[in-house]
Design a protein around this motif. Sequence first.
Motif, PDB file in Angstrom:
ATOM      1  N   ILE A  26     -59.062 141.026 -55.194  1.00  0.00           N
ATOM      2  CA  ILE A  26     -58.279 139.903 -54.677  1.00  0.00           C
ATOM      3  C   ILE A  26     -58.308 139.905 -53.159  1.00  0.00           C
ATOM      4  O   ILE A  26     -58.485 138.859 -52.526  1.00  0.00           O
ATOM      5  CB  ILE A  26     -56.841 139.961 -55.227  1.00  0.00           C
ATOM      6  CG1 ILE A  26     -56.853 139.765 -56.744  1.00  0.00           C
ATOM      7  CG2 ILE A  26     -55.955 138.919 -54.559  1.00  0.00           C
ATOM      8  CD1 ILE A  26     -55.530 140.057 -57.423  1.00  0.00           C
ATOM      9  N   LEU A  27     -58.169 141.064 -52.563  1.00  0.00           N
ATOM     10  CA  LEU A  27     -58.195 141.182 -51.111  1.00  0.00           C
ATOM     11  C   LEU A  27     -59.551 140.760 -50.543  1.00  0.00           C
ATOM     12  O   LEU A  27     -59.615 140.050 -49.532  1.00  0.00           O
ATOM     13  CB  LEU A  27     -57.865 142.613 -50.695  1.00  0.00           C
ATOM     14  CG  LEU A  27     -57.795 142.873 -49.202  1.00  0.00           C
ATOM     15  CD1 LEU A  27     -56.624 142.108 -48.592  1.00  0.00           C
ATOM     16  CD2 LEU A  27     -57.652 144.349 -48.935  1.00  0.00           C
ATOM     17  N   ILE A  28     -60.631 141.163 -51.176  1.00  0.00           N
ATOM     18  CA  ILE A  28     -61.970 140.781 -50.723  1.00  0.00           C
ATOM     19  C   ILE A  28     -62.160 139.269 -50.810  1.00  0.00           C
ATOM     20  O   ILE A  28     -62.710 138.642 -49.905  1.00  0.00           O
ATOM     21  CB  ILE A  28     -63.050 141.526 -51.533  1.00  0.00           C
ATOM     22  CG1 ILE A  28     -63.055 143.004 -51.144  1.00  0.00           C
ATOM     23  CG2 ILE A  28     -64.425 140.910 -51.319  1.00  0.00           C
ATOM     24  CD1 ILE A  28     -63.923 143.868 -52.018  1.00  0.00           C
ATOM     25  N   PHE A  29     -61.686 138.660 -51.887  1.00  0.00           N
ATOM     26  CA  PHE A  29     -61.805 137.208 -52.030  1.00  0.00           C
ATOM     27  C   PHE A  29     -61.016 136.482 -50.943  1.00  0.00           C
ATOM     28  O   PHE A  29     -61.498 135.511 -50.360  1.00  0.00           O
ATOM     29  CB  PHE A  29     -61.339 136.756 -53.413  1.00  0.00           C
ATOM     30  CG  PHE A  29     -61.407 135.272 -53.581  1.00  0.00           C
ATOM     31  CD1 PHE A  29     -62.622 134.648 -53.774  1.00  0.00           C
ATOM     32  CD2 PHE A  29     -60.259 134.496 -53.515  1.00  0.00           C
ATOM     33  CE1 PHE A  29     -62.703 133.275 -53.906  1.00  0.00           C
ATOM     34  CE2 PHE A  29     -60.323 133.122 -53.653  1.00  0.00           C
ATOM     35  CZ  PHE A  29     -61.549 132.510 -53.856  1.00  0.00           C
ATOM     36  N   PHE A  34     -61.083 133.216 -45.833  1.00  0.00           N
ATOM     37  CA  PHE A  34     -60.676 132.914 -44.465  1.00  0.00           C
ATOM     38  C   PHE A  34     -61.785 133.156 -43.442  1.00  0.00           C
ATOM     39  O   PHE A  34     -61.786 132.536 -42.378  1.00  0.00           O
ATOM     40  CB  PHE A  34     -59.430 133.712 -44.083  1.00  0.00           C
ATOM     41  CG  PHE A  34     -58.179 133.131 -44.659  1.00  0.00           C
ATOM     42  CD1 PHE A  34     -57.668 131.944 -44.173  1.00  0.00           C
ATOM     43  CD2 PHE A  34     -57.523 133.758 -45.702  1.00  0.00           C
ATOM     44  CE1 PHE A  34     -56.518 131.393 -44.706  1.00  0.00           C
ATOM     45  CE2 PHE A  34     -56.370 133.218 -46.238  1.00  0.00           C
ATOM     46  CZ  PHE A  34     -55.863 132.028 -45.736  1.00  0.00           C
ATOM     47  N   LEU A  35     -62.735 134.029 -43.706  1.00  0.00           N
ATOM     48  CA  LEU A  35     -63.788 134.316 -42.734  1.00  0.00           C
ATOM     49  C   LEU A  35     -65.076 133.530 -42.963  1.00  0.00           C
ATOM     50  O   LEU A  35     -65.851 133.333 -42.026  1.00  0.00           O
ATOM     51  CB  LEU A  35     -64.109 135.809 -42.711  1.00  0.00           C
ATOM     52  CG  LEU A  35     -63.005 136.721 -42.191  1.00  0.00           C
ATOM     53  CD1 LEU A  35     -63.446 138.168 -42.256  1.00  0.00           C
ATOM     54  CD2 LEU A  35     -62.618 136.347 -40.780  1.00  0.00           C
ATOM     55  N   ILE A  36     -65.319 133.085 -44.199  1.00  0.00           N
ATOM     56  CA  ILE A  36     -66.592 132.421 -44.498  1.00  0.00           C
ATOM     57  C   ILE A  36     -66.396 131.000 -45.014  1.00  0.00           C
ATOM     58  O   ILE A  36     -66.927 130.048 -44.446  1.00  0.00           O
ATOM     59  CB  ILE A  36     -67.399 133.244 -45.522  1.00  0.00           C
ATOM     60  CG1 ILE A  36     -67.739 134.617 -44.938  1.00  0.00           C
ATOM     61  CG2 ILE A  36     -68.664 132.510 -45.921  1.00  0.00           C
ATOM     62  CD1 ILE A  36     -68.365 135.570 -45.907  1.00  0.00           C
ATOM     63  N   ILE A  37     -65.655 130.825 -46.070  1.00  0.00           N
ATOM     64  CA  ILE A  37     -65.580 129.535 -46.753  1.00  0.00           C
ATOM     65  C   ILE A  37     -64.825 128.502 -45.927  1.00  0.00           C
ATOM     66  O   ILE A  37     -65.307 127.382 -45.725  1.00  0.00           O
ATOM     67  CB  ILE A  37     -64.948 129.702 -48.145  1.00  0.00           C
ATOM     68  CG1 ILE A  37     -65.821 130.628 -48.999  1.00  0.00           C
ATOM     69  CG2 ILE A  37     -64.757 128.365 -48.832  1.00  0.00           C
ATOM     70  CD1 ILE A  37     -65.185 131.056 -50.298  1.00  0.00           C
TER      71      ILE A  37
END
Length: 110
Positions: A26-29, A34-37
């Motif tokens: 969940i943390l990775i998603f 916030f950083l890519i999508i």
Amino acid sequence: MFITPAYAQTGSMSDPSALLQFAPFILIFVIMYFLIIRPQQKRMKAHKEMVANLRRGDVVVTSGGLIAKVSKVVDDTEIQVELAEGVKARLVRAMVAEVRSKSEPVKDGE
């Protein structure tokens, strides 16, 4: 007799350790969002707005690196650009990478 006590015990999904196993995913998603999508969606929205606001007289840079002046807006998907004096080409609007200088709005009578 063949089942050891460790296998006989059942774990429930409400066990906090089971929830903590999914926390890294969940943390990775969330970090990816916030950083890519999210920034990519903002860039796409800004590019779409820039392309929609193209008008005659704008100096643009194409995705191929050509600097041209918009001579005519053909329709919603195409523009006609002047690459050099007397050299005109039709260009798909989505291939405009940057607008260098905006022109003043042209009156209908001109």
